[in-house]
Design an enzyme around this catalytic site. Structure first.
Site, PDB file in Angstrom:
ATOM      1  N   HIS A 266       0.961  -1.529  -0.079  1.00  0.00           N
ATOM      2  CA  HIS A 266      -0.203   0.377  -0.198  1.00  0.00           C
ATOM      3  C   HIS A 266       0.867   1.374  -0.344  1.00  0.00           C
ATOM      4  O   HIS A 266       2.007   1.297  -0.905  1.00  0.00           O
ATOM      5  CB  HIS A 266      -0.348  -0.018   1.046  1.00  0.00           C
ATOM      6  CG  HIS A 266      -2.102   0.522   1.207  1.00  0.00           C
ATOM      7  ND1 HIS A 266      -2.574   1.736   0.806  1.00  0.00           N
ATOM      8  CD2 HIS A 266      -3.243   0.804   2.416  1.00  0.00           C
ATOM      9  CE1 HIS A 266      -2.985   1.880   0.532  1.00  0.00           C
ATOM     10  NE2 HIS A 266      -3.502   2.065   1.855  1.00  0.00           N
ATOM     11  N   HIS A 307      -1.605  -2.549 -10.028  1.00  0.00           N
ATOM     12  CA  HIS A 307      -3.049  -1.928  -8.621  1.00  0.00           C
ATOM     13  C   HIS A 307      -4.556  -2.776  -8.934  1.00  0.00           C
ATOM     14  O   HIS A 307      -4.149  -3.302  -9.787  1.00  0.00           O
ATOM     15  CB  HIS A 307      -3.312  -0.719  -9.016  1.00  0.00           C
ATOM     16  CG  HIS A 307      -4.430   0.089  -8.285  1.00  0.00           C
ATOM     17  ND1 HIS A 307      -4.654  -0.094  -7.953  1.00  0.00           N
ATOM     18  CD2 HIS A 307      -3.647   1.001  -7.536  1.00  0.00           C
ATOM     19  CE1 HIS A 307      -5.535   0.355  -6.936  1.00  0.00           C
ATOM     20  NE2 HIS A 307      -4.488   1.075  -6.627  1.00  0.00           N
ATOM     21  N   ASP A 364       2.628   5.931  -6.845  1.00  0.00           N
ATOM     22  CA  ASP A 364       3.797   5.418  -5.911  1.00  0.00           C
ATOM     23  C   ASP A 364       4.809   5.797  -6.982  1.00  0.00           C
ATOM     24  O   ASP A 364       6.169   6.014  -6.603  1.00  0.00           O
ATOM     25  CB  ASP A 364       4.073   4.749  -4.925  1.00  0.00           C
ATOM     26  CG  ASP A 364       3.112   4.972  -3.567  1.00  0.00           C
ATOM     27  OD1 ASP A 364       2.485   5.593  -3.765  1.00  0.00           O
ATOM     28  OD2 ASP A 364       2.419   2.990  -3.763  1.00  0.00           O
TER      29      ASP A 364
HETATM   30  N1  CMC Z   1       5.451  -7.345 -10.398  1.00  0.00           N
HETATM   31  C1  CMC Z   1       5.516  -8.133 -10.872  1.00  0.00           C
HETATM   32  N2  CMC Z   1       3.871  -9.071 -11.005  1.00  0.00           N
HETATM   33  C2  CMC Z   1       3.122  -8.549 -10.501  1.00  0.00           C
HETATM   34  C3  CMC Z   1       3.580  -7.536  -9.840  1.00  0.00           C
HETATM   35  C4  CMC Z   1       4.535  -6.497  -9.902  1.00  0.00           C
HETATM   36  N3  CMC Z   1       4.592  -5.362  -9.154  1.00  0.00           N
HETATM   37  N4  CMC Z   1       1.784  -6.746  -9.173  1.00  0.00           N
HETATM   38  C5  CMC Z   1       1.206  -8.040  -9.596  1.00  0.00           C
HETATM   39  N5  CMC Z   1       1.561  -8.734 -10.228  1.00  0.00           N
HETATM   40  C6  CMC Z   1       1.604 -11.041 -10.727  1.00  0.00           C
HETATM   41  C7  CMC Z   1       1.288 -11.399  -9.937  1.00  0.00           C
HETATM   42  O1  CMC Z   1       2.138 -11.847  -9.459  1.00  0.00           O
HETATM   43  C8  CMC Z   1       0.105 -12.089  -9.932  1.00  0.00           C
HETATM   44  O2  CMC Z   1       0.039 -12.797 -10.905  1.00  0.00           O
HETATM   45  P1  CMC Z   1      -0.239 -14.476 -10.826  1.00  0.00           P
HETATM   46  O3  CMC Z   1      -1.600 -14.432 -11.489  1.00  0.00           O
HETATM   47  O4  CMC Z   1       0.950 -15.513 -12.240  1.00  0.00           O
HETATM   48  O5  CMC Z   1      -0.242 -15.300  -9.837  1.00  0.00           O
HETATM   49  C9  CMC Z   1      -0.390 -11.278 -11.151  1.00  0.00           C
HETATM   50  O6  CMC Z   1       0.103  -9.660 -11.369  1.00  0.00           O
HETATM   51  C10 CMC Z   1      -1.988 -10.157 -10.039  1.00  0.00           C
HETATM   52  O7  CMC Z   1      -1.514  -9.868  -8.393  1.00  0.00           O
HETATM   53  P2  CMC Z   1      -1.980  -9.724  -7.707  1.00  0.00           P
HETATM   54  O8  CMC Z   1      -0.825  -9.852  -6.607  1.00  0.00           O
HETATM   55  O9  CMC Z   1      -3.206 -11.059  -7.753  1.00  0.00           O
HETATM   56  O10 CMC Z   1      -2.478  -8.223  -7.234  1.00  0.00           O
HETATM   57  P3  CMC Z   1      -3.419  -7.559  -6.650  1.00  0.00           P
HETATM   58  O11 CMC Z   1      -4.698  -7.170  -7.109  1.00  0.00           O
HETATM   59  O12 CMC Z   1      -4.006  -8.789  -5.229  1.00  0.00           O
HETATM   60  O13 CMC Z   1      -2.125  -6.642  -5.947  1.00  0.00           O
HETATM   61  C11 CMC Z   1      -0.727  -5.414  -5.774  1.00  0.00           C
HETATM   62  C12 CMC Z   1      -2.559  -5.166  -6.324  1.00  0.00           C
HETATM   63  C13 CMC Z   1      -0.322  -3.637  -5.783  1.00  0.00           C
HETATM   64  C14 CMC Z   1      -0.615  -5.110  -4.326  1.00  0.00           C
HETATM   65  C15 CMC Z   1       0.178  -5.553  -6.491  1.00  0.00           C
HETATM   66  O14 CMC Z   1       0.534  -5.106  -7.732  1.00  0.00           O
HETATM   67  C16 CMC Z   1       1.787  -4.572  -5.518  1.00  0.00           C
HETATM   68  O15 CMC Z   1       2.399  -6.097  -4.598  1.00  0.00           O
HETATM   69  N6  CMC Z   1       2.243  -4.052  -6.391  1.00  0.00           N
HETATM   70  C17 CMC Z   1       3.590  -4.046  -6.116  1.00  0.00           C
HETATM   71  C18 CMC Z   1       3.238  -2.852  -4.675  1.00  0.00           C
HETATM   72  C19 CMC Z   1       2.539  -1.433  -4.817  1.00  0.00           C
HETATM   73  O16 CMC Z   1       3.516  -0.618  -5.600  1.00  0.00           O
HETATM   74  N7  CMC Z   1       2.244  -0.625  -4.611  1.00  0.00           N
HETATM   75  C20 CMC Z   1       1.208   0.156  -4.136  1.00  0.00           C
HETATM   76  C21 CMC Z   1      -0.223   0.268  -4.859  1.00  0.00           C
HETATM   77  S1  CMC Z   1      -0.952   1.886  -5.759  1.00  0.00           S
HETATM   78  C22 CMC Z   1      -0.583   2.704  -3.874  1.00  0.00           C
HETATM   79  C23 CMC Z   1      -1.447   2.313  -2.976  1.00  0.00           C
HETATM   80  O17 CMC Z   1      -2.791   1.943  -3.437  1.00  0.00           O
HETATM   81  O18 CMC Z   1      -1.399   2.209  -1.715  1.00  0.00           O
END
Ligand code: CMC
Length: 428
Positions: A266, A307, A364
């Protein structure tokens, strides 16, 4: 609301279960599953990927189109034409202020900017290397110990004064945390300065010389606050609502929001982005980092990418990138991390893995580079996010109290042991 119904047929049930379907002003229709428990069923949706947790009039996101509206206004217009305090007023009151309302609001907020000396003493209990987010969690919650005569959450005057207090004191609390960590005396706020300039003064000023706030820096920081001001039911806002649903006082609810924001998935991502760019170190290493992010056996993720809701560009990231270019040019700063960030973005946006999974830079990704250019230390990045998000947290808390929500109490899919008897000690 609409007259449409959804019918859920379940094997073994003679009749389908009829569920109401609500039509929002914008966005997909919502199936109301509130009656399901009366039929002996719960829904199961870990991570709330398909679940609306409340009704709200504050913010709308269309993740497929990259749209973010606060009370109907596009974020791009708000960032270009308004100040953070105007956006805070909009989130809290539903309309943008006119000149007189804006001046009155700004004056009301500035009058609460000091914090009691007893609270300032709390900081001396923290070690010099305490993370400012840890300090912020503690001192925001501790505010409730000073205002117990104004904590009736159903009293409109109490609600308003507490809202103003929190919005006003957050910059002061954040700046004291920073000053504590570098061993400098904390400054008192100067209420003749605008909200954001006052924060910058408390961050960078010292008692021994005059500090003039650079308008380029003030405008960039104000824009960062605007871009973080609200984002509907994100993890920290949902935490504030869940805590608030118990009747807990708003200071502790916002402290809960600060805690939830800190995680790297987050708000902590802005700090993690800079760590990642520093680790990459050189443009020539970008390919190998992208390969790691794609490797299923490697838990590494590209920080600042992806996201839960945006499956197209994050409109905040677009404004942030533009602001980043403007600020670096105006301040004459050249940051090698920006080159690495731009290369990373280029490669990722052309890569099938990121295209298929709809992973784009989020808010971010560029905010850290701006914050670094204007001299904000790395461990303060998430604190800056918290300052901006305070307006949204408060708007949601106020909306929830006004609508009289039920206590938030999810159920679970229990997969532990069935009932069994405790054996005597010798037989275990
Ligand atoms: N790098 C590489 N792969 C990724 C990433 C990433 N940053 N984000 C998601 N994926 C992949 C993930 O491995 C998964 O692959 P698979 O379907 O093969 O298992 C797929 O994409 C879907 O990911 P998820 O974790 O199920 O998606 P989510 O909606 O639960 O997570 C997230 C969203 C923001 C937590 C995630 O994209 C992430 O960890 N990003 C990096 C951290 C980040 O930048 N966070 C800030 C978010 S914006 C500001 C805020 O709102 O706070």
């Amino acid at each position: 609301m609409s007259d449409r119904k959804a019918r859920l047929s379940i094997d073994g049930c003679t009749q389908p279960i009829e569920l109401a379907v609500h039509s929002p002003t914008l966005g997909p229709d919502v199936i109301d599953v509130g009656d399901l428990s009366g039929h002996g069923f719960f829904t199961h949706d870990p991570g709330f990927t398909s679940t609306s947790s409340c009704e709200s009039k504050i913010t709308y996101i269309d993740g497929d189109k990259g749209v973010l509206l606060h009370r109907g206004y596009p974020i791009e217009q708000l960032a270009a034409q308004c100040s953070y305090l105007e956006v805070a007023y909009l989130l809290l009151n539903g309309e943008l202020p006119n000149a007189a309302q804006g001046a009155e609001f700004s004056s009301a907020i500035s009058r609460h900017s000091m914090v009691t000396e007893w609270l300032r003493d709390f900081y001396n209990g923290f070690r010099y290397d305490a993370h400012p987010m840890a300090m912020l969690c503690g001192v925001v919650g501790a505010l409730s110990s000073f205002y117990h005569d104004l904590l009736d959450i159903h009293d409109a005057e109490h609600q308003q004064i507490t809202t103003h207090r929190l919005l006003s004191k957050m910059p002061t609390l954040a700046a004291i945390a920073y000053k504590h960590s570098i061993g400098q005396p904390a400054l008192y706020p100067r209420n003749e300065l605008d909200y954001t300039s006052n924060f910058l003064y408390m961050m960078y000023g010292t008692p021994c010389e005059t500090y003039e706030v650079d308008p380029v820096v003030a405008r960039a920081m104000d824009r960062i606050f605007i871009l973080h001001a609200d984002h509907e039911q994100n993890a920290s806002t949902s935490t504030v609502r869940l805590a608030g649903s118990t009747g807990a006082n708003p200071f502790t609810c916002i402290a809960a929001g600060v805690a939830a924001l800190w995680g790297p998935s987050h708000g902590g991502a802005n700090e993690a982005v800079i760590h990642m760019l520093e680790e990459i170190g050189d443009i020539k290493n970008v390919d190998s980092v992208v390969a790691r992010a794609k490797d299923k056996d490697d838990p590494f993720r590209l920080m600042g990418f992806g996201h839960r809701v945006y499956k197209n560009f994050d409109p905040r990231a677009t404004v942030m990138k533009q602001t980043c270019d403007e600020v670096l040019e105006a301040l004459g700063v050249s940051d090698p991390s920006l080159e690495i960030a731009k290369r990373l973005e280029e490669i990722a946006l052309e890569d099938d893995y990121f295209i298929e999974k709809k992973l784009y830079p989020n808010v971010d990704f560029y905010s850290g580079i701006i914050l670094r250019a204007i001299g904000i230390p790395l461990n303060m990045f998430t604190v800056i996010f918290a300052l901006g998000r305070t307006a949204g947290w408060l708007a949601h808390w106020n909306e929830m109290i006004a609508e009289g929500s039920k206590i938030g109490r999810p159920r679970q899919l229990y997969t532990g042991p069935a009932k069994r008897d405790v054996k005597p000690l010798g037989e275990r």
